[in-house]
Design a protein around this motif. Structure first.
Motif, PDB file in Angstrom:
ATOM      1  N   THR A 200     -14.088  13.106   7.116  1.00  0.00           N
ATOM      2  CA  THR A 200     -13.205  12.111   7.292  1.00  0.00           C
ATOM      3  C   THR A 200     -11.186  12.520   7.443  1.00  0.00           C
ATOM      4  O   THR A 200     -11.490  13.756   6.751  1.00  0.00           O
ATOM      5  CB  THR A 200     -12.794  11.476   6.267  1.00  0.00           C
TER       6      THR A 200
ATOM      7  N   SER B 129      -8.837  12.971  -1.539  1.00  0.00           N
ATOM      8  CA  SER B 129      -9.548  12.055  -3.151  1.00  0.00           C
ATOM      9  C   SER B 129     -10.351  12.810  -4.065  1.00  0.00           C
ATOM     10  O   SER B 129     -10.236  12.852  -5.185  1.00  0.00           O
ATOM     11  CB  SER B 129     -11.102  12.484  -2.453  1.00  0.00           C
TER      12      SER B 129
ATOM     13  N   GLU C 143      -6.235   6.183  -1.208  1.00  0.00           N
ATOM     14  CA  GLU C 143      -6.189   4.730  -0.528  1.00  0.00           C
ATOM     15  C   GLU C 143      -6.831   5.159   0.778  1.00  0.00           C
ATOM     16  O   GLU C 143      -7.499   4.087   0.901  1.00  0.00           O
ATOM     17  CB  GLU C 143      -5.480   3.871  -1.455  1.00  0.00           C
TER      18      GLU C 143
ATOM     19  N   SER D 118     -10.645   4.854   2.389  1.00  0.00           N
ATOM     20  CA  SER D 118     -11.798   3.866   2.743  1.00  0.00           C
ATOM     21  C   SER D 118     -10.483   2.913   3.590  1.00  0.00           C
ATOM     22  O   SER D 118     -11.478   1.409   3.368  1.00  0.00           O
ATOM     23  CB  SER D 118     -11.944   3.681   1.699  1.00  0.00           C
ATOM     24  N   CYS D 119      -9.677   3.103   4.296  1.00  0.00           N
ATOM     25  CA  CYS D 119      -9.102   1.691   4.609  1.00  0.00           C
ATOM     26  C   CYS D 119      -9.398   1.191   5.884  1.00  0.00           C
ATOM     27  O   CYS D 119      -9.277  -0.051   6.421  1.00  0.00           O
ATOM     28  CB  CYS D 119      -7.636   2.425   5.466  1.00  0.00           C
TER      29      CYS D 119
ATOM     30  N   LEU E 194     -12.599   0.123   5.845  1.00  0.00           N
ATOM     31  CA  LEU E 194     -13.327  -1.217   5.766  1.00  0.00           C
ATOM     32  C   LEU E 194     -13.277  -1.953   5.429  1.00  0.00           C
ATOM     33  O   LEU E 194     -13.033  -3.167   4.757  1.00  0.00           O
ATOM     34  CB  LEU E 194     -14.265  -0.451   4.417  1.00  0.00           C
TER      35      LEU E 194
END
Length: 496
Positions: free
Chosen positions: A22, A41, A50, A53-54, A56
Motif C-alpha cells: 500500500t 499503521s 486513516e 483505508s481511504c 473504501l
C-alpha cells in the motif's frame, strides 16, 4: 518537488516483515511524498494512518481527513507546513519526534494536534524546550493582564476600591500614567539626596558643636534629612493604605527595607524628646548610633526604581547553587591553607601565625587576592604555601563566575523579551477590538445589499481593512510604527 525518508525493511508492530503493498501519496504544502501503509499503521490513531483505508470511503469522508483529494492520482493534499511535516513523519520511522531548530514550539504543537499525535511522542529535549516556551507565554499573559488592570482597573469594583486601585497604580506602577512616572522620579531624587546628605553629614568640616562641645550634623543638613524622611513616610503610608494585601505588603523584602529606612529617624526623635538625661546614658547613645547607621538601608530603595538592580537580584536568586559552590570552595581552601600556614610558621621566632583561627584572616585575604600585608609568611615553606593558596583562590573564584554572569544575561534578555511581547500583544488586542467594532458596523450598514453581499462582508478577513490604502480623503491608515495605549486610542485614531 518530492522528498522522503528512506524506508528500512524491518519488522512492524505485529512482527511481520515490512511490505510495500500500500502506497499513500501526500502533498504537504506543494511537497509530495510517498508513504507506505504498513509504516503508517504503526500508529493507527493518527490522521496519516486513516489515509491507508481511504480508498473504501466516500469522497465526502475523505475530505474530512485532508484539504483536497485527487481521485485520479490518489493524491492527498494538505495545506500544512512541509518543514514541520518532516519532523512529524519521523515518528513512524524512529518512534519519536524531534523539533528542528527554527520551528516555533507552539506552532509545532498545533501541527501535532492536527495530525492527531500526542505531545508524549516528543523526545525529552523537545519536551523541556516546549515547557519553557509555555512558561514564557504564561508569563506574557500574566504581564498583559497586569498591564490591562493597571490601565483600565476593575470595572466591577466599588468607589473605594477604584480609589484604592488608582492610588496603588499611582504609587507603585510608574508606567501606568504620567503622574505616576513623575512621582517615581521625585522619589528617586529624594533617595539620592538623602543618601548624599547622610554621607556629607559625616565630614568634620561641615559639622557644628553643640552646647557640650560634641560635633553634630549641620542644621541645614538635618532640615533636608527631615524633609526626605517626611516624603518617605508619606510614600510608605500611602502605599500601605492602597495595598491590596496588607500582610503581604508589610512582609515584602523591599517594604521591610523602606520601613527600616524610616524608623531610625523617629526612634532617635523619641529618645531626644526625653531630654539630655536620657541621652547621656551610654546604652542609649550606642542605640542611637546604631539606628543612625541603619539609615544606609535607604540606598536599597533604589532597587524599587531600577530594573537593572531588580534583574541583578533575580539573577543572584537563580544562582544560589553557584554561590554555594563558591563559598564551599573558599571555605575548604581557607581551612586547609590556614592550617598549613600555621604549621609551617609556628616555629619561626617572629611568626605572625599565632593560631589556626587567627590564620583564617590571612587565608581569606590571600585567596581573594586582596593581600593587605598585615599578616604574611616568613619561611620558605610558608611562602610556597601562600603562592599555592593564591593560585587556588583565583581558580575557585573564577569557576562559578561565568554561570552567574550567564544567568544575569539570560534573565535580563528574558525580561526585555517579555516586556516587548506584552506591549505588542496589547497593541494587537486594541487593533482587534477596534476592528471587531468596525466589522459589526460594516455588517449592519450593508443590510440593503443582497444576502450574498452581506455574507461576503461579514466573513472577510478582519485585518485586511487596516492594511489597505484609505479609500477616501481624510482617512488615515495605521503603519507598523503606530502604537496605542488603550482600545479607546485605537478607536479614536481610525475614526478621526
Amino acid at each position: 518537488m518530492m522528498w522522503g525518508i528512506q524506508r528500512s525493511r524491518y519488522a512492524d508492530c505485529n512482527g511481520s516483515e515490512a511490505s510495500e503493498e500500500t502506497e499513500v501519496v501526500v502533498n504537504i504544502g506543494g511537497v509530495k511524498q510517498v508513504l507506505f501503509g504498513d509504516v503508517l499503521s504503526r500508529y493507527p490513531e493518527t490522521r496519516l494512518a486513516e489515509l491507508v483505508s481511504c480508498s473504501l470511503r466516500a469522497p465526502e469522508d475523505i475530505l474530512t481527513l485532508c484539504d483536497d483529494y485527487d481521485s485520479e492520482t490518489g493524491e492527498f493534499y494538505f495545506d500544512r507546513d512541509p518543514e514541520a511535516f518532516k519532523c512529524i513523519i519521523e515518528l513512524y520511522y524512529y518512534g519519536e519526534i524531534h523539533m528542528k531548530r527554527g520551528i516555533c514550539p507552539i506552532c509545532f504543537l498545533k501541527e501535532m494536534e492536527y495530525w492527531r499525535i500526542g505531545a508524549d511522542c516528543l523526545d525529552e529535549c523537545c519536551k523541556c524546550h516546549l515547557q519553557e516556551v509555555q512558561d514564557e507565554l504564561a508569563e506574557i499573559a500574566e504581564k498583559v493582564r497586569t498591564i490591562l488592570v493597571d490601565r483600565e482597573g476593575d470595572p466591577n469594583a466599588g468607589g473605594w476600591q477604584r480609589f484604592q486601585a488608582g492610588l496603588w497604580r499611582l504609587m507603585e506602577k510608574p508606567e501606568s500614567s504620567l503622574p505616576a512616572h513623575i512621582i517615581a522620579i521625585v522619589s528617586f531624587v529624594f533617595i539620592l539626596v538623602s543618601s548624599v546628605v547622610m554621607c556629607v553629614g559625616t565630614i568634620p568640616d561641615l559639622q557644628v558643636e553643640d552646647a557640650e562641645g560634641h560635633l553634630t550634623e549641620h542644621p541645614t543638613l538635618e532640615m533636608i534629612e527631615t524633609v526626605c524622611i517626611g516624603w518617605f513616610t508619606i510614600e510608605y503610608v500611602l502605599r500601605l493604605v492602597s495595598a491590596p494585601n496588607k500582610v503581604k505588603f508589610v512582609l515584602a523584602f523591599m517594604n521591610i527595607i523602606d520601613f527600616m529606612a524610616i524608623v531610625p529617624f523617629y526612634v532617635v526623635l523619641v529618645l531626644t524628646s526625653f531630654g539630655a538625661g536620657m541621652m547621656e546614658l551610654a546604652n542609649v547613645q550606642q542605640a542611637v548610633q546604631a539606628l543612625r547607621i541603619m539609615r544606609i538601608a535607604r540606598i536599597f530603595k533604589l532597587a524599587r526604581h531600577s530594573s537593572g538592580l531588580q534583574t541583578l537580584t533575580s539573577a543572584l536568586k537563580s544562582s544560589f547553587k553557584e554561590l554555594g559552590l563558591l563559598l564551599m570552595y573558599m571555605g575548604v581552601g581557607v581551612f586547609l591553607f590556614s592550617a598549613l600556614g600555621y604549621t609551617m610558621e609556628q616555629n619561626h621566632p617572629d611568626t605572625l601565625f599565632t593560631s589556626i583561627p587567627q590564620s583564617f584572616w590571612w587565608a581569606v585575604i590571600t585567596m581573594t587576592t586582596v593581600g593587605y600585608g598585615d599578616v604574611y609568611p616568613k619561611t620558605t615553606l610558608g611562602r610556597c604555601n601562600a603562592a599555592i593558596s593564591f593560585l587556588c583562590g583565583v581558580i575557585a573564584i573564577a569557576l562559578p563566575i561565568h554561570p552567574i554572569i550567564n544567568n544575569f544575561v539570560l534573565f535580563y534578555n528574558k525580561q526585555q523579551v517579555l516586556e516587548t511581547a506584552a506591549k505588542h500583544e496589547i497593541e494587537l488586542m486594541a487593533l482587534r477590538s477596534f476592528q471587531t467594532e468596525l466589522h459589526s458596523h460594516t455588517c449592519s450598514s450593508s443590510s440593503g445589499e443582497g444576502a450574498s453581499g452581506v455574507a461576503r462582508s461579514c466573513h472577510s478577513d478582519p485585518f485586511l481593512p487596516l492594511l489597505r490604502e484609505p479609500r477616501g480623503p481624510g482617512v488615515r491608515s495605521a503603519s507598523a510604527d503606530t502604537s496605542f495605549d488603550s482600545t479607546g486610542e485605537a478607536a479614536d485614531f481610525f475614526s478621526s
